[in-house]
Design an enzyme around this catalytic site. Sequence first.
Site, PDB file in Angstrom:
ATOM      1  N   GLN A  55      -2.971   9.938 -13.762  1.00 47.41           N
ATOM      2  CA  GLN A  55      -2.873  10.836 -12.609  1.00 47.41           C
ATOM      3  C   GLN A  55      -3.131  12.302 -12.947  1.00 47.41           C
ATOM      4  OE1 GLN A  55       0.998   8.715 -11.405  1.00 47.41           O
ATOM      5  NE2 GLN A  55       0.163   9.344  -9.442  1.00 47.41           N
ATOM      6  N   HIS A  75     -14.937   3.830 -10.555  1.00 51.94           N
ATOM      7  CA  HIS A  75     -16.387   3.973 -10.769  1.00 51.94           C
ATOM      8  C   HIS A  75     -17.180   2.869 -10.077  1.00 51.94           C
ATOM      9  CE1 HIS A  75     -15.203   6.392 -14.579  1.00 51.94           C
ATOM     10  NE2 HIS A  75     -15.301   7.154 -13.508  1.00 51.94           N
ATOM     11  N   ASP A  88     -11.249  11.162 -13.108  1.00 47.43           N
ATOM     12  CA  ASP A  88     -12.077  11.506 -14.276  1.00 47.43           C
ATOM     13  C   ASP A  88     -11.651  12.832 -14.899  1.00 47.43           C
ATOM     14  OD1 ASP A  88     -13.462   9.244 -13.724  1.00 47.43           O
ATOM     15  OD2 ASP A  88     -15.392  10.211 -13.295  1.00 47.43           O
ATOM     16  N   HIS A 158       2.060   3.031 -17.565  1.00 45.24           N
ATOM     17  CA  HIS A 158       2.129   3.471 -16.172  1.00 45.24           C
ATOM     18  C   HIS A 158       0.831   3.054 -15.484  1.00 45.24           C
ATOM     19  CE1 HIS A 158       4.315   6.497 -13.410  1.00 45.24           C
ATOM     20  NE2 HIS A 158       3.335   5.990 -12.686  1.00 45.24           N
ATOM     21  N   ASN A 202       6.463   1.198 -16.107  1.00 44.75           N
ATOM     22  CA  ASN A 202       6.801   1.852 -14.846  1.00 44.75           C
ATOM     23  C   ASN A 202       6.614   0.909 -13.659  1.00 44.75           C
ATOM     24  OD1 ASN A 202       7.355   4.408 -13.287  1.00 44.75           O
ATOM     25  ND2 ASN A 202       5.392   3.815 -12.377  1.00 44.75           N
ATOM     26  N   GLU A 203       7.662   0.714 -12.889  1.00 44.58           N
ATOM     27  CA  GLU A 203       7.624   0.048 -11.588  1.00 44.58           C
ATOM     28  C   GLU A 203       6.862  -1.265 -11.536  1.00 44.58           C
ATOM     29  OE1 GLU A 203       6.448   2.563  -8.402  1.00 44.58           O
ATOM     30  OE2 GLU A 203       7.894   4.115  -8.891  1.00 44.58           O
ATOM     31  N   ASN A 326      13.441   4.770  -9.972  1.00 43.93           N
ATOM     32  CA  ASN A 326      12.505   5.567  -9.170  1.00 43.93           C
ATOM     33  C   ASN A 326      12.848   5.325  -7.707  1.00 43.93           C
ATOM     34  OD1 ASN A 326      11.292   6.054 -11.608  1.00 43.93           O
ATOM     35  ND2 ASN A 326       9.328   5.110 -11.092  1.00 43.93           N
ATOM     36  N   GLU A 393      12.268   9.138 -11.130  1.00 41.17           N
ATOM     37  CA  GLU A 393      11.332   9.696 -10.141  1.00 41.17           C
ATOM     38  C   GLU A 393      12.020   9.851  -8.799  1.00 41.17           C
ATOM     39  OE1 GLU A 393       7.534   7.797  -9.434  1.00 41.17           O
ATOM     40  OE2 GLU A 393       7.259   7.435 -11.586  1.00 41.17           O
TER      41      GLU A 393
HETATM   42  C1  BGC Z   1       4.712   6.091  -9.119  1.00 41.39           C
HETATM   43  C2  BGC Z   1       3.843   7.312  -9.232  1.00 41.39           C
HETATM   44  C3  BGC Z   1       3.360   7.713  -7.856  1.00 41.39           C
HETATM   45  C4  BGC Z   1       4.577   8.051  -7.009  1.00 41.39           C
HETATM   46  C5  BGC Z   1       4.242   8.487  -5.597  1.00 41.39           C
HETATM   47  C6  BGC Z   1       5.709   6.186  -7.992  1.00 41.39           C
HETATM   48  O1  BGC Z   1       5.929   4.966  -7.435  1.00 41.39           O
HETATM   49  O2  BGC Z   1       5.341   5.808 -10.325  1.00 41.39           O
HETATM   50  O3  BGC Z   1       2.789   7.023 -10.100  1.00 41.39           O
HETATM   51  O4  BGC Z   1       2.487   8.785  -7.888  1.00 41.39           O
HETATM   52  O5  BGC Z   1       5.353   6.908  -6.897  1.00 41.39           O
HETATM   53  O6  BGC Z   1       3.575   7.457  -4.939  1.00 41.39           O
END
Ligand code: BGC
Length: 489
Positions: A55, A75, A88, A158, A202-203, A326, A393
């Site tokens: 990101q 791409h 990119d 991630h 992550n998630e 999160n 998060e």
């Molecule tokens: C993710 C992030 C994402 C954020 C907002 C989270 O679920 O880990 O990568 O940008 O949410 O959508």
Amino acid sequence: MASPTVILLLPLALGWLSSSVTTHVYDGSNSVFLVERRRSLPKGFIFATSTAAYQVEGAWNASGKGENIWDQMVHTNPGFIADRSNGDTACNSYNLYKDDIKLIKDLGFRMYRFSISWSRVLPDGTTRQINEPGLKYYDDLINELISQGIEPMVTLYHWDLPVALQNMGGWLNRTIVDYFQDYADLIFARFGSKVKWWITINEPFSIETIWQGHNILKAHARAFRLYKAKYWHHGGKLSISLDSTAAFPKNSSNEEDVRSCERYMQFQLGWFAHPIFSTYGDYPAVMRDLIDNNSAREGRNFSRLPYFTVKEIEQIRGTFDFFALNHYSSRMCTNGKRGQSPSWSRDMEVYAYFNASWPPSQSSWLKVVPEGFRKLLNWINFEYNEPEIFVTENGFSDYNVLDDQGRINYLKGYLSEMEKAIYEDGCNVTGYTVWSVLDNFEWRAGYTERFGLVHVDFESPLKTRTKKASAAFIKDYIEANSAWISTGS
Ligand code: BGC
């Protein structure tokens, strides 16, 4: 002798605020356990901010980096992204990381959570070829953080899987568990002496299906156990970041609605949390029952929810040092069969929807429900035996706004509900992370949804960063709390 109730309530009535241990006291009169809550915020509470490699980094093919599934997808299929953009260059944090760290420090954060791009360090995902320039980038980043007094929290995965591994079936192929272990081993070996906070994955809920999730749980457990066997002397803490909304019953006096909320929580958070954080491990019983029954009804001779062996259950259970959460938003729940058959939502038998009164954000899935945060923290506290919870998060989206009052309102509301969960309910929350320090590439939404405390001008060659109003808000909030953070009172 005073009754247990009086003994319990007297200190509270006197405003006694010093207990730091949660105890359960039996009140014989009405057969419930009353809980004497922790009354002081934890000393050392950590404010953090977060990003993820794809990101923000850019430099998608720099210095030997291999291709990952997001590079490939943007791409080959640009129409998949709302504004046909890609990562990119993104925020160009690969080159501008020192500027990012200055911002993070200036806003008062003590920790930065970022992720390592697997294919930047292992171009084909395996240790057959190690890309030293990729490792050097993360070494420089970590060194810079430490020299600026910011603690790194590193996420190993991630969502940016190396294409070479995807070509072998990705998370569906069980050998990925071995590859993930090798990758984790390399990263722990290189950075274990400097990094004390680790997130394996992550998630899993946001991205994976049931069979992929099964291997993800095994991969997480492997990395955790590897660390504890080989790198324990570094004294690091590990977890997996699980995302969850909070669930409210459509009608709180309707038992069916209350039960559908519980099912929703177990299907969503329990799916990955129960195997790791519960006393007995394995998938939640309600998932097991519903999916097994539906699979039999569909004429299958196996369940669509795979089984762990007894040994696997034991290997996965307890693989955490804290609960990494999160959280963004909430849902209302009532009974209902929704979605295709078969599917996760059909199996769950819950109709989950937004309350029309919840304020919106720029993201269709994110409505502002501060009270949901407190509810969710309490759900986790109760369900998983009062674990240490680190919020990895939490944040709000808008689009190109510098005077971002929407984000300020969101943060104010959510932080205040978190304080209640700590002060009034006794949840052991030890850290809180804002997603995100910078506007960045928001996956399928491209640059159309912005989560940053700091605006990024993606049109400008220098990817100019400008602090939003929320940056000043969060800085003040952290400063105002710094006394109790360092002294515990
Ligand atoms: C993710 C992030 C994402 C954020 C907002 C989270 O679920 O880990 O990568 O940008 O949410 O959508």
